[in-house]
Every structure is written in structure tokens, then in C-alpha cells.
Design a protein around this motif. Structure first.
Motif, mmCIF file in Angstrom:
data_model
loop_
_atom_site.group_PDB
_atom_site.id
_atom_site.type_symbol
_atom_site.label_atom_id
_atom_site.label_comp_id
_atom_site.label_asym_id
_atom_site.label_seq_id
_atom_site.Cartn_x
_atom_site.Cartn_y
_atom_site.Cartn_z
ATOM 1 N N THR A 1 9.425 0.305 -4.915
ATOM 2 C CA THR A 1 10.832 -0.070 -4.860
ATOM 3 C C THR A 1 11.415 0.509 -3.587
ATOM 4 O O THR A 1 11.275 1.705 -3.333
ATOM 5 C CB THR A 1 11.604 0.473 -6.086
ATOM 6 O OG1 THR A 1 10.942 0.052 -7.270
ATOM 7 C CG2 THR A 1 13.031 -0.030 -6.091
ATOM 8 N N ILE A 2 12.053 -0.360 -2.798
ATOM 9 C CA ILE A 2 12.674 0.081 -1.551
ATOM 10 C C ILE A 2 14.182 0.044 -1.725
ATOM 11 O O ILE A 2 14.746 -0.988 -2.067
ATOM 12 C CB ILE A 2 12.240 -0.816 -0.379
ATOM 13 C CG1 ILE A 2 10.719 -0.730 -0.205
ATOM 14 C CG2 ILE A 2 12.976 -0.427 0.905
ATOM 15 C CD1 ILE A 2 10.159 -1.693 0.812
ATOM 16 N N HIS A 3 14.813 1.200 -1.515
ATOM 17 C CA HIS A 3 16.269 1.326 -1.577
ATOM 18 C C HIS A 3 16.764 1.467 -0.134
ATOM 19 O O HIS A 3 16.923 2.584 0.361
ATOM 20 C CB HIS A 3 16.680 2.543 -2.407
ATOM 21 C CG HIS A 3 16.087 2.567 -3.784
ATOM 22 N ND1 HIS A 3 16.619 1.864 -4.835
ATOM 23 C CD2 HIS A 3 14.988 3.191 -4.265
ATOM 24 C CE1 HIS A 3 15.890 2.066 -5.916
ATOM 25 N NE2 HIS A 3 14.883 2.864 -5.599
ATOM 26 N N SER A 4 16.985 0.337 0.527
ATOM 27 C CA SER A 4 17.340 0.354 1.954
ATOM 28 C C SER A 4 18.616 1.128 2.229
ATOM 29 O O SER A 4 18.697 1.868 3.218
ATOM 30 C CB SER A 4 17.486 -1.072 2.468
ATOM 31 O OG SER A 4 16.270 -1.754 2.368
ATOM 32 N N GLU A 5 19.616 0.973 1.371
ATOM 33 C CA GLU A 5 20.896 1.638 1.623
ATOM 34 C C GLU A 5 20.801 3.156 1.499
ATOM 35 O O GLU A 5 21.553 3.881 2.131
ATOM 36 C CB GLU A 5 21.992 1.091 0.688
ATOM 37 C CG GLU A 5 21.749 1.271 -0.799
ATOM 38 C CD GLU A 5 20.731 0.313 -1.393
ATOM 39 O OE1 GLU A 5 20.223 0.623 -2.482
ATOM 40 O OE2 GLU A 5 20.416 -0.722 -0.793
ATOM 41 N N GLU A 6 19.837 3.661 0.714
ATOM 42 C CA GLU A 6 19.650 5.108 0.561
ATOM 43 C C GLU A 6 18.505 5.634 1.418
ATOM 44 O O GLU A 6 18.240 6.835 1.426
ATOM 45 C CB GLU A 6 19.381 5.459 -0.903
ATOM 46 C CG GLU A 6 20.545 5.170 -1.830
ATOM 47 C CD GLU A 6 20.236 5.602 -3.250
ATOM 48 O OE1 GLU A 6 19.781 6.744 -3.434
ATOM 49 O OE2 GLU A 6 20.448 4.796 -4.162
ATOM 50 N N HIS A 7 17.789 4.746 2.094
ATOM 51 C CA HIS A 7 16.631 5.098 2.927
ATOM 52 C C HIS A 7 15.548 5.809 2.108
ATOM 53 O O HIS A 7 14.988 6.818 2.523
ATOM 54 C CB HIS A 7 17.049 5.947 4.131
ATOM 55 C CG HIS A 7 18.090 5.302 4.970
ATOM 56 N ND1 HIS A 7 17.829 4.228 5.778
ATOM 57 C CD2 HIS A 7 19.421 5.547 5.104
ATOM 58 C CE1 HIS A 7 18.943 3.856 6.383
ATOM 59 N NE2 HIS A 7 19.922 4.634 5.985
ATOM 60 N N ILE A 8 15.266 5.240 0.913
ATOM 61 C CA ILE A 8 14.304 5.808 -0.027
ATOM 62 C C ILE A 8 13.295 4.729 -0.416
ATOM 63 O O ILE A 8 13.651 3.573 -0.610
ATOM 64 C CB ILE A 8 15.015 6.287 -1.324
ATOM 65 C CG1 ILE A 8 16.029 7.386 -1.027
ATOM 66 C CG2 ILE A 8 14.020 6.739 -2.392
ATOM 67 C CD1 ILE A 8 15.434 8.702 -0.614
ATOM 68 N N VAL A 9 12.034 5.126 -0.544
ATOM 69 C CA VAL A 9 10.997 4.260 -1.093
ATOM 70 C C VAL A 9 10.363 4.998 -2.265
ATOM 71 O O VAL A 9 9.949 6.150 -2.121
ATOM 72 C CB VAL A 9 9.914 3.919 -0.047
ATOM 73 C CG1 VAL A 9 8.800 3.085 -0.673
ATOM 74 C CG2 VAL A 9 10.515 3.191 1.143
ATOM 75 N N ASP A 10 10.320 4.353 -3.437
ATOM 76 C CA ASP A 10 9.650 4.886 -4.624
ATOM 77 C C ASP A 10 8.348 4.133 -4.814
ATOM 78 O O ASP A 10 8.351 2.899 -4.838
ATOM 79 C CB ASP A 10 10.489 4.668 -5.892
ATOM 80 C CG ASP A 10 11.741 5.511 -5.927
ATOM 81 O OD1 ASP A 10 11.667 6.676 -5.518
ATOM 82 O OD2 ASP A 10 12.777 5.001 -6.381
ATOM 83 N N VAL A 11 7.257 4.866 -4.968
ATOM 84 C CA VAL A 11 5.959 4.248 -5.231
ATOM 85 C C VAL A 11 5.428 4.845 -6.529
ATOM 86 O O VAL A 11 5.306 6.059 -6.655
ATOM 87 C CB VAL A 11 4.961 4.519 -4.080
ATOM 88 C CG1 VAL A 11 3.614 3.891 -4.383
ATOM 89 C CG2 VAL A 11 5.518 4.019 -2.757
ATOM 90 N N HIS A 12 5.133 3.974 -7.484
ATOM 91 C CA HIS A 12 4.611 4.399 -8.787
ATOM 92 C C HIS A 12 3.211 3.827 -8.952
ATOM 93 O O HIS A 12 3.021 2.618 -8.877
ATOM 94 C CB HIS A 12 5.513 3.893 -9.917
ATOM 95 C CG HIS A 12 6.945 4.265 -9.736
ATOM 96 N ND1 HIS A 12 7.424 5.530 -9.985
ATOM 97 C CD2 HIS A 12 8.007 3.549 -9.300
ATOM 98 C CE1 HIS A 12 8.718 5.561 -9.719
ATOM 99 N NE2 HIS A 12 9.087 4.375 -9.294
ATOM 100 N N ILE A 13 2.245 4.714 -9.156
ATOM 101 C CA ILE A 13 0.861 4.297 -9.374
ATOM 102 C C ILE A 13 0.497 4.672 -10.799
ATOM 103 O O ILE A 13 0.551 5.846 -11.169
ATOM 104 C CB ILE A 13 -0.100 4.972 -8.372
ATOM 105 C CG1 ILE A 13 0.262 4.538 -6.960
ATOM 106 C CG2 ILE A 13 -1.554 4.649 -8.714
ATOM 107 C CD1 ILE A 13 -0.472 5.252 -5.864
ATOM 108 N N ARG A 14 0.140 3.681 -11.582
ATOM 109 C CA ARG A 14 -0.269 3.900 -12.971
ATOM 110 C C ARG A 14 -1.748 3.565 -13.073
ATOM 111 O O ARG A 14 -2.128 2.403 -13.080
ATOM 112 C CB ARG A 14 0.556 3.037 -13.929
ATOM 113 C CG ARG A 14 2.039 3.333 -13.889
ATOM 114 C CD ARG A 14 2.314 4.762 -14.384
ATOM 115 N NE ARG A 14 3.713 5.119 -14.225
ATOM 116 C CZ ARG A 14 4.172 5.962 -13.314
ATOM 117 N NH1 ARG A 14 3.343 6.520 -12.454
ATOM 118 N NH2 ARG A 14 5.444 6.262 -13.253
#
Length: 113
Positions: free
Chosen positions: A3-16
């Protein structure tokens, strides 16, 4: 999933993936990457090196390429090798440095830098 949150300059990567499951946050505002390895119950934090880690907009493009063309070669694959060392629990000054997203991911876990 990514998930890329461009406005917060954050990328979340979830590996299951069973024992290899992890969550990773790329915080471009604060300049850090944090990975929580569930099998080790620990958080690993490293500084973003601009010459090695793709920029936020580049990560989105690479993820799109990877999803639409499974066999595309990219020289920008990101791999990290973590070596065990001394750890600490996060303190107030750490969370100011790393930011609230990494704090939410790593609070209460040993931190390895």
C-alpha cells in the motif's frame, strides 16, 4: 501486499508466508525503513540510502510492473541482510527520529539498527 500512501510518503508492505511473514514500512519523510519479522518478534530499522532504495514514485512503478508482467527483470530489486547485534527497546527520542508509523509497527519489540 503493498500500500502506497503518497500524501504521507509511506509505503506499507505486508508479506504473509507462514514463518517468513513480515511487515515493512518505508517512511520517506523520516528516511527510515522498519521491518517487523514475526518469527523473531523483533524490528529491524535501517536508514534509507537514496542510491540503493528506489524513490516513492519508483516503488509504485516497480510494483505495477511486477504485478502486470511477472517475469520483468528490474535492477532495482531491494534485498536486505540483517545481522544480529545488540538491541534496545524504543525510547521517546527514537520515536521522534523514526516517526509514528514505525513507532506503531515496532513499539514493545527489540529494535536492531
Amino acid at each position: 501486499t503493498m500500500t502506497i500512501h503518497s500524501e504521507e510518503h509511506i509505503v506499507d508492505v505486508h508479506i504473509r508466508s507462514g514463518v517468513y511473514s513480515s511487515d515493512t514500512i518505508f517512511d520517506y519523510t523520516h528516511g527510515y525503513i522498519a521491518t517487523r519479522l514475526f518469527s523473531r518478534n523483533a524490528c529491524f530499522i535501517m536508514k534509507i540510502k537514496k542510491e540503493l532504495i528506489p524513490e516513492l514514485r519508483e516503488i509504485g512503478r516497480l510494483a505495477f510492473e511486477r504485478q502486470t508482467m511477472k517475469d520483468v527483470y528490474s535492477p532495482n530489486n531491494v534485498w536486505a541482510l540483517f545481522q544480529a547485534g545488540s538491541s534496545s527497546l524504543g525510547h521517546f527520542k527514537d520515536w521522534i527520529l523514526y516517526g509514528k508509523h514505525i513507532e506503531n509497527l515496532c513499539t514493545g519489540l527489540p529494535l536492531y539498527q
